[in-house]
Design a protein around this motif. Structure first.
Motif, PDB file in Angstrom:
ATOM      1  N   GLN A 244      29.122  47.973  31.502  1.00  0.00           N
ATOM      2  CA  GLN A 244      29.533  47.744  30.116  1.00  0.00           C
ATOM      3  C   GLN A 244      30.876  47.024  30.101  1.00  0.00           C
ATOM      4  N   PRO A 245      31.176  46.314  29.013  1.00  0.00           N
ATOM      5  CA  PRO A 245      32.488  45.667  28.906  1.00  0.00           C
ATOM      6  C   PRO A 245      33.601  46.715  28.899  1.00  0.00           C
ATOM      7  N   MET A 246      34.786  46.307  29.324  1.00  0.00           N
ATOM      8  CA  MET A 246      35.949  47.185  29.319  1.00  0.00           C
ATOM      9  C   MET A 246      37.045  46.557  28.465  1.00  0.00           C
ATOM     10  N   LYS A 247      37.672  47.387  27.622  1.00  0.00           N
ATOM     11  CA  LYS A 247      38.790  46.913  26.818  1.00  0.00           C
ATOM     12  C   LYS A 247      39.824  48.028  26.714  1.00  0.00           C
ATOM     13  N   ASP A 248      41.003  47.770  27.227  1.00  0.00           N
ATOM     14  CA  ASP A 248      42.091  48.750  27.188  1.00  0.00           C
ATOM     15  C   ASP A 248      43.384  47.999  26.865  1.00  0.00           C
TER      16      ASP A 248
ATOM     17  N   LEU B 145      43.840  44.921  29.361  1.00  0.00           N
ATOM     18  CA  LEU B 145      42.599  44.659  30.080  1.00  0.00           C
ATOM     19  C   LEU B 145      41.441  44.401  29.118  1.00  0.00           C
ATOM     20  N   LYS B 146      40.737  43.304  29.335  1.00  0.00           N
ATOM     21  CA  LYS B 146      39.537  42.985  28.568  1.00  0.00           C
ATOM     22  C   LYS B 146      38.571  42.276  29.517  1.00  0.00           C
ATOM     23  N   LEU B 147      37.486  42.991  29.884  1.00  0.00           N
ATOM     24  CA  LEU B 147      36.543  42.475  30.869  1.00  0.00           C
ATOM     25  C   LEU B 147      35.125  42.523  30.328  1.00  0.00           C
ATOM     26  N   PRO B 148      34.319  41.497  30.573  1.00  0.00           N
ATOM     27  CA  PRO B 148      32.913  41.527  30.161  1.00  0.00           C
ATOM     28  C   PRO B 148      32.091  42.362  31.134  1.00  0.00           C
ATOM     29  N   ALA B 149      30.872  42.669  30.759  1.00  0.00           N
ATOM     30  CA  ALA B 149      29.958  43.367  31.661  1.00  0.00           C
ATOM     31  C   ALA B 149      29.508  42.412  32.769  1.00  0.00           C
ATOM     32  N   GLY B 150      29.039  42.989  33.879  1.00  0.00           N
ATOM     33  CA  GLY B 150      28.507  42.184  34.972  1.00  0.00           C
ATOM     34  C   GLY B 150      29.474  42.010  36.124  1.00  0.00           C
TER      35      GLY B 150
ATOM     36  N   SER C 127      41.822  54.531  26.829  1.00  0.00           N
ATOM     37  CA  SER C 127      40.866  54.004  25.866  1.00  0.00           C
ATOM     38  C   SER C 127      39.491  53.748  26.475  1.00  0.00           C
ATOM     39  N   LEU C 128      39.265  54.257  27.687  1.00  0.00           N
ATOM     40  CA  LEU C 128      37.989  54.042  28.368  1.00  0.00           C
ATOM     41  C   LEU C 128      37.289  55.362  28.615  1.00  0.00           C
TER      42      LEU C 128
ATOM     43  N   THR D 252      28.638  50.572  48.639  1.00  0.00           N
ATOM     44  CA  THR D 252      28.006  50.691  47.328  1.00  0.00           C
ATOM     45  C   THR D 252      28.404  49.501  46.494  1.00  0.00           C
ATOM     46  N   ALA D 253      27.440  48.745  46.031  1.00  0.00           N
ATOM     47  CA  ALA D 253      27.744  47.510  45.307  1.00  0.00           C
ATOM     48  C   ALA D 253      27.063  47.419  43.951  1.00  0.00           C
ATOM     49  N   ASP D 254      26.505  48.540  43.458  1.00  0.00           N
ATOM     50  CA  ASP D 254      25.820  48.485  42.180  1.00  0.00           C
ATOM     51  C   ASP D 254      26.819  48.475  41.033  1.00  0.00           C
ATOM     52  N   CYS D 255      26.353  48.056  39.853  1.00  0.00           N
ATOM     53  CA  CYS D 255      27.217  48.033  38.679  1.00  0.00           C
ATOM     54  C   CYS D 255      27.521  49.453  38.234  1.00  0.00           C
ATOM     55  N   ARG D 256      28.759  49.679  37.768  1.00  0.00           N
ATOM     56  CA  ARG D 256      29.161  51.018  37.331  1.00  0.00           C
ATOM     57  C   ARG D 256      29.751  50.949  35.939  1.00  0.00           C
TER      58      ARG D 256
END
Length: 402
Positions: A208-212, A217-222, A240-241, A398-402
């Motif tokens: 999921q996107p992150m915004k703090d 910090l503002k990051l898109p998903a993926g 805020s996360l 471990t390289a999966d999305c979290r």
């Protein structure tokens, strides 16, 4: 043939002909040898200069060493032969130009991150245990910067660093774990960013996107590669996360460190001088260490012992914890789970981790004993029939999305 003077070989022989081919070859070889010797000398001089520069970058924490020596009799015994325990401390210091942007320098600092890194004697694995900054624990009497001594008291863990620096933090960890800390390293915000940039950034993957806003910090998903400022925001973001807990932040830190291990072990860094030197320069200029690691040679010996550990054997977990009974905004150890983990590390026995299940996602992050007859013998030795305890955690592969 004779010339007019009757001398064999003609005028060339009489008038000073060029040296024979063999003589010219010898002279050429001498010049080549001289050139190579000069190149070797220049290379050695440059290599020595680089070594001295990198070696001089490291800050030696002599005050912590002196304070720990004062309390040597009460400290745990040294590790099982060959194993090492290293305390990694991330400082939230605002001193200096690079750190001032994160807040006002009030002359104090706390341990923003604390990780106990255990390296077994056989160096076939590595275990990194995150210690919550909000863990309520007994902090011993410690020497402050102004020469006073604090009283022993129950407080949250990261206050130990504020009160008495690395020495106080080490003694606090040793008291609640019973594990001897052999070495320590302290890294501040600026140093962390420099090391991330030196390896060309670190890849993470988000479901999921992150915004703090607080961490900027503002990051898109993926999948994406984080560099200095974004990387620092990612490992520091908290309020805020998710549920705002320190546990979630430690999980993100473990995810990031796993990706960093993969990046540093890749040929793109270790076998690329253009990237290796900046990494060494950033690392050595960013850390404060105990005297036992305060030289490039000492750090190299440490890295050489762990650089070939498979990523699936680089393990990350958080010390078993739950909300503190008197204040849910603080943490306390879960027993006997925590004691069991500390015993495994103290005796250099195998620590196994497994990803959280649906059950552990709902419950506090506690250790859960594995079923079966796995070994609990020291790594690299014979086995017994006692089951190996399994703790909730991840590995660097471990390289999966979290």
């Amino acid at each position: 043939m004779r010339d007019s003077a009757g001398i064999p070989g003609g005028t060339d022989a009489a008038g000073g002909s060029p040296d024979p081919p063999r003589s010219r070859r010898r002279r050429l070889l001498r010049w080549i040898a001289l050139g190579l010797a000069l190149l070797v000398l220049c290379g050695a001089a440059v290599g020595w200069w680089l070594y001295r520069k990198l070696d001089g970058n490291i800050t030696e924490d002599t005050s912590a060493a002196a304070e720990l020596e004062r309390y040597e009799r009460e400290r745990p015994t040294h590790s099982v032969g060959g194993s090492q325990n290293i305390l990694l401390i991330g400082s939230d210091s605002r001193s200096g130009k690079e750190n001032a942007r994160y807040g006002q320098d009030r002359g104090t600092e706390r341990s923003d991150t604390a990780i106990l890194l255990h390296l077994p004697a056989d160096r076939r694995s590595a275990t990194a245990v995150s210690i919550p900054r909000d863990l309520m624990t007994l902090i011993p009497a410690c020497l402050t910067e102004d020469g006073r001594r604090t009283a022993e008291r129950l407080a949250q863990f990261n206050w130990a660093y504020q009160w008495g620096g690395a020495a106080c933090t080490i003694r606090t960890v040793e008291k609640f774990t019973g594990i001897r800390i052999d070495h320590h390293m302290v890294v501040d915000f600026g140093g962390f960013k420099k090391m991330v940039d030196a390896v060309g950034g670190v890849e993470i993957c988000l479901k999921q996107p992150m915004k703090d806003p607080e961490a900027k910090l503002k990051l898109p998903a993926g999948r994406q590669t984080l560099h200095g400022e974004q990387a620092l925001g990612f490992v520091r973001a908290r309020y805020s996360l998710g549920n705002g807990s320190d546990t979630e932040r430690m999980e993100r830190q473990q995810q990031f460190l796993g990706s960093l291990v993969r990046k540093v072990q890749s040929n793109g860094v270790l076998l690329n001088p253009a990237r290796l030197y900046p990494l060494l320069d950033a690392a050595t200029s960013s850390v404060t260490t105990d005297p036992g690691l305060a030289s490039l040679r000492d750090l190299y010996e440490l890295v050489r012992g762990i650089r070939d550990i498979p990523t699936d054997q680089v393990k990350f977990l958080t010390v078993p914890r739950r909300p503190y009974a008197a204040d849910p905004n603080r943490d306390e150890l879960v027993q006997p789970d925590a004691a069991q983990l500390f015993e495994q590390l103290r005796t250099d026995r195998l620590v196994t981790v497994a990803p959280p299940t649906a059950e552990t996602e709902q419950a506090p992050r506690t250790a859960r004993a594995a079923e079966g007859g796995a070994s609990t013998a020291p790594q690299g030795t014979g086995s017994t029939s006692t089951p190996v305890p399994t703790f909730t955690g991840t590995t660097a592969d471990t390289a999966d999305c979290r």
